[in-house]
Design a protein around this motif. Structure first.
Motif, PDB file in Angstrom:
ATOM      1  N   PHE A 150       0.835  -1.204   0.000  1.00 31.21           N
ATOM      2  CA  PHE A 150       0.000   0.000   0.000  1.00 31.21           C
ATOM      3  C   PHE A 150       0.875   1.262   0.000  1.00 31.21           C
ATOM      4  N   ILE A 151       1.933   1.257   0.799  1.00 29.57           N
ATOM      5  CA  ILE A 151       2.844   2.398   0.842  1.00 29.57           C
ATOM      6  C   ILE A 151       3.515   2.579  -0.517  1.00 29.57           C
ATOM      7  N   PHE A 152       3.951   1.471  -1.106  1.00 28.32           N
ATOM      8  CA  PHE A 152       4.597   1.535  -2.415  1.00 28.32           C
ATOM      9  C   PHE A 152       3.637   2.081  -3.470  1.00 28.32           C
ATOM     10  N   ALA A 153       2.396   1.592  -3.470  1.00 27.46           N
ATOM     11  CA  ALA A 153       1.410   2.049  -4.455  1.00 27.46           C
ATOM     12  C   ALA A 153       1.112   3.546  -4.280  1.00 27.46           C
ATOM     13  N   TYR A 154       0.994   3.994  -3.039  1.00 26.46           N
ATOM     14  CA  TYR A 154       0.738   5.413  -2.779  1.00 26.46           C
ATOM     15  C   TYR A 154       1.891   6.272  -3.288  1.00 26.46           C
ATOM     16  N   GLN A 155       3.112   5.879  -2.966  1.00 24.57           N
ATOM     17  CA  GLN A 155       4.277   6.654  -3.394  1.00 24.57           C
ATOM     18  C   GLN A 155       4.399   6.662  -4.923  1.00 24.57           C
ATOM     19  N   TYR A 156       4.121   5.541  -5.557  1.00 25.25           N
ATOM     20  CA  TYR A 156       4.172   5.487  -7.015  1.00 25.25           C
ATOM     21  C   TYR A 156       3.117   6.413  -7.619  1.00 25.25           C
ATOM     22  N   ASP A 157       1.908   6.360  -7.062  1.00 26.26           N
ATOM     23  CA  ASP A 157       0.823   7.204  -7.558  1.00 26.26           C
ATOM     24  C   ASP A 157       1.154   8.676  -7.367  1.00 26.26           C
ATOM     25  N   MET A 158       1.803   9.003  -6.271  1.00 27.55           N
ATOM     26  CA  MET A 158       2.185  10.386  -5.998  1.00 27.55           C
ATOM     27  C   MET A 158       3.282  10.849  -6.969  1.00 27.55           C
ATOM     28  N   GLY A 159       4.248  10.001  -7.232  1.00 24.53           N
ATOM     29  CA  GLY A 159       5.384  10.390  -8.072  1.00 24.53           C
ATOM     30  C   GLY A 159       5.142  10.286  -9.557  1.00 24.53           C
ATOM     31  N   TYR A 160       4.399   9.285  -9.984  1.00 22.26           N
ATOM     32  CA  TYR A 160       4.241   9.038 -11.422  1.00 22.26           C
ATOM     33  C   TYR A 160       2.788   8.889 -11.866  1.00 22.26           C
ATOM     34  N   GLY A 161       1.881   8.823 -10.925  1.00 18.47           N
ATOM     35  CA  GLY A 161       0.482   8.593 -11.265  1.00 18.47           C
ATOM     36  C   GLY A 161      -0.330   9.870 -11.301  1.00 18.47           C
ATOM     37  N   THR A 162      -1.598   9.726 -10.995  1.00 20.55           N
ATOM     38  CA  THR A 162      -2.526  10.842 -11.110  1.00 20.55           C
ATOM     39  C   THR A 162      -3.017  11.336  -9.747  1.00 20.55           C
ATOM     40  N   LEU A 163      -2.314  10.994  -8.684  1.00 22.49           N
ATOM     41  CA  LEU A 163      -2.765  11.387  -7.349  1.00 22.49           C
ATOM     42  C   LEU A 163      -2.905  12.898  -7.215  1.00 22.49           C
ATOM     43  N   LEU A 164      -1.913  13.654  -7.650  1.00 25.97           N
ATOM     44  CA  LEU A 164      -1.982  15.112  -7.517  1.00 25.97           C
ATOM     45  C   LEU A 164      -3.137  15.697  -8.322  1.00 25.97           C
ATOM     46  N   GLN A 165      -3.436  15.115  -9.482  1.00 26.17           N
ATOM     47  CA  GLN A 165      -4.567  15.596 -10.278  1.00 26.17           C
ATOM     48  C   GLN A 165      -5.887  15.297  -9.572  1.00 26.17           C
ATOM     49  N   ARG A 166      -5.985  14.123  -8.944  1.00 28.86           N
ATOM     50  CA  ARG A 166      -7.204  13.786  -8.198  1.00 28.86           C
ATOM     51  C   ARG A 166      -7.360  14.676  -6.976  1.00 28.86           C
ATOM     52  N   ILE A 167      -6.248  14.971  -6.296  1.00 27.12           N
ATOM     53  CA  ILE A 167      -6.295  15.865  -5.142  1.00 27.12           C
ATOM     54  C   ILE A 167      -6.743  17.261  -5.589  1.00 27.12           C
ATOM     55  N   LYS A 168      -6.187  17.738  -6.697  1.00 22.86           N
ATOM     56  CA  LYS A 168      -6.568  19.051  -7.218  1.00 22.86           C
ATOM     57  C   LYS A 168      -8.051  19.088  -7.558  1.00 22.86           C
ATOM     58  N   GLY A 169      -8.540  18.027  -8.188  1.00 23.65           N
ATOM     59  CA  GLY A 169      -9.965  17.963  -8.531  1.00 23.65           C
ATOM     60  C   GLY A 169     -10.851  17.974  -7.295  1.00 23.65           C
ATOM     61  N   GLU A 170     -10.451  17.243  -6.266  1.00 22.05           N
ATOM     62  CA  GLU A 170     -11.231  17.220  -5.033  1.00 22.05           C
ATOM     63  C   GLU A 170     -11.183  18.575  -4.337  1.00 22.05           C
ATOM     64  N   ALA A 171     -10.032  19.230  -4.363  1.00 25.63           N
ATOM     65  CA  ALA A 171      -9.911  20.562  -3.764  1.00 25.63           C
ATOM     66  C   ALA A 171     -10.820  21.556  -4.488  1.00 25.63           C
ATOM     67  N   GLU A 172     -10.857  21.470  -5.812  1.00 31.37           N
ATOM     68  CA  GLU A 172     -11.744  22.353  -6.569  1.00 31.37           C
ATOM     69  C   GLU A 172     -13.200  22.063  -6.242  1.00 31.37           C
ATOM     70  N   ASN A 173     -13.541  20.786  -6.067  1.00 33.75           N
ATOM     71  CA  ASN A 173     -14.899  20.412  -5.687  1.00 33.75           C
ATOM     72  C   ASN A 173     -15.268  20.995  -4.319  1.00 33.75           C
ATOM     73  N   ILE A 174     -14.349  20.926  -3.368  1.00 31.32           N
ATOM     74  CA  ILE A 174     -14.598  21.486  -2.034  1.00 31.32           C
ATOM     75  C   ILE A 174     -14.794  22.994  -2.127  1.00 31.32           C
ATOM     76  N   LEU A 175     -13.943  23.668  -2.910  1.00 32.79           N
ATOM     77  CA  LEU A 175     -14.081  25.116  -3.069  1.00 32.79           C
ATOM     78  C   LEU A 175     -15.425  25.484  -3.699  1.00 32.79           C
ATOM     79  N   ASP A 176     -15.890  24.674  -4.641  1.00 38.81           N
ATOM     80  CA  ASP A 176     -17.133  24.978  -5.353  1.00 38.81           C
ATOM     81  C   ASP A 176     -18.383  24.611  -4.568  1.00 38.81           C
ATOM     82  N   THR A 177     -18.362  23.474  -3.876  1.00 40.31           N
ATOM     83  CA  THR A 177     -19.606  22.959  -3.280  1.00 40.31           C
ATOM     84  C   THR A 177     -19.631  22.929  -1.757  1.00 40.31           C
ATOM     85  N   GLN A 178     -18.483  22.997  -1.108  1.00 41.26           N
ATOM     86  CA  GLN A 178     -18.447  22.887   0.344  1.00 41.26           C
ATOM     87  C   GLN A 178     -17.582  23.987   0.960  1.00 41.26           C
ATOM     88  N   SER A 179     -17.725  25.179   0.469  1.00 39.48           N
ATOM     89  CA  SER A 179     -16.858  26.273   0.917  1.00 39.48           C
ATOM     90  C   SER A 179     -17.052  26.609   2.394  1.00 39.48           C
TER      91      SER A 179
END
Length: 120
Positions: free
Chosen positions: A62-91
């Motif tokens: 699980f740690i390896f998968a998380y680190q891989y997703d953070m470094g080479y995957g789409t984790l940051l894009q998903r985090i950005k999308g969720e942050a935008e959702n919070i700003l738009d709908t749960q301010s």
């Protein structure tokens, strides 16, 4: 003001790039550790004929998968999308306790702290 905003954005981008670079570097070391641990635990499980020895591979994977997703995957894009959702709908979740800080409150705090330093 525009220069200050541009500079703040440049600093944020550089900090994010450093975080991604750090994650990728960490992944190299952790990936090596994970690979050696997997081989060693597998050999130990076969030698002892006990599959329970392989149990530490689960949290490590699980740690390896998380680190891989953070470094080479789409984790940051998903985090950005969720942050935008919070700003738009749960301010309302972003509101500070007792509301935003005002100049008057800052001055009151500053004056009370300066009295403390003067008394000492």
């Amino acid at each position: 003001l525009e220069r200050q905003l541009l500079m703040q954005n440049q600093m944020r981008e550089r900090q994010t790039a450093m975080q991604i670079a750090w994650t990728r570097e960490f992944l190299k070391y952790f990936g090596t550790f994970f690979g050696l641990a997997a081989v060693g635990l597998t050999a130990g499980a076969i030698k002892k004929k006990n599959p329970g020895v392989l149990l530490p591979i689960v949290p490590l994977s699980f740690i390896f998968a998380y680190q891989y997703d953070m470094g080479y995957g789409t984790l940051l894009q998903r985090i950005k999308g969720e942050a935008e959702n919070i700003l738009d709908t749960q301010s309302t979740l972003l509101e500070l306790p007792k509301g935003p800080l005002t100049y008057e409150e800052l001055e009151k705090i500053r004056r009370s702290q300066s009295k403390i330093f003067i008394e000492k």
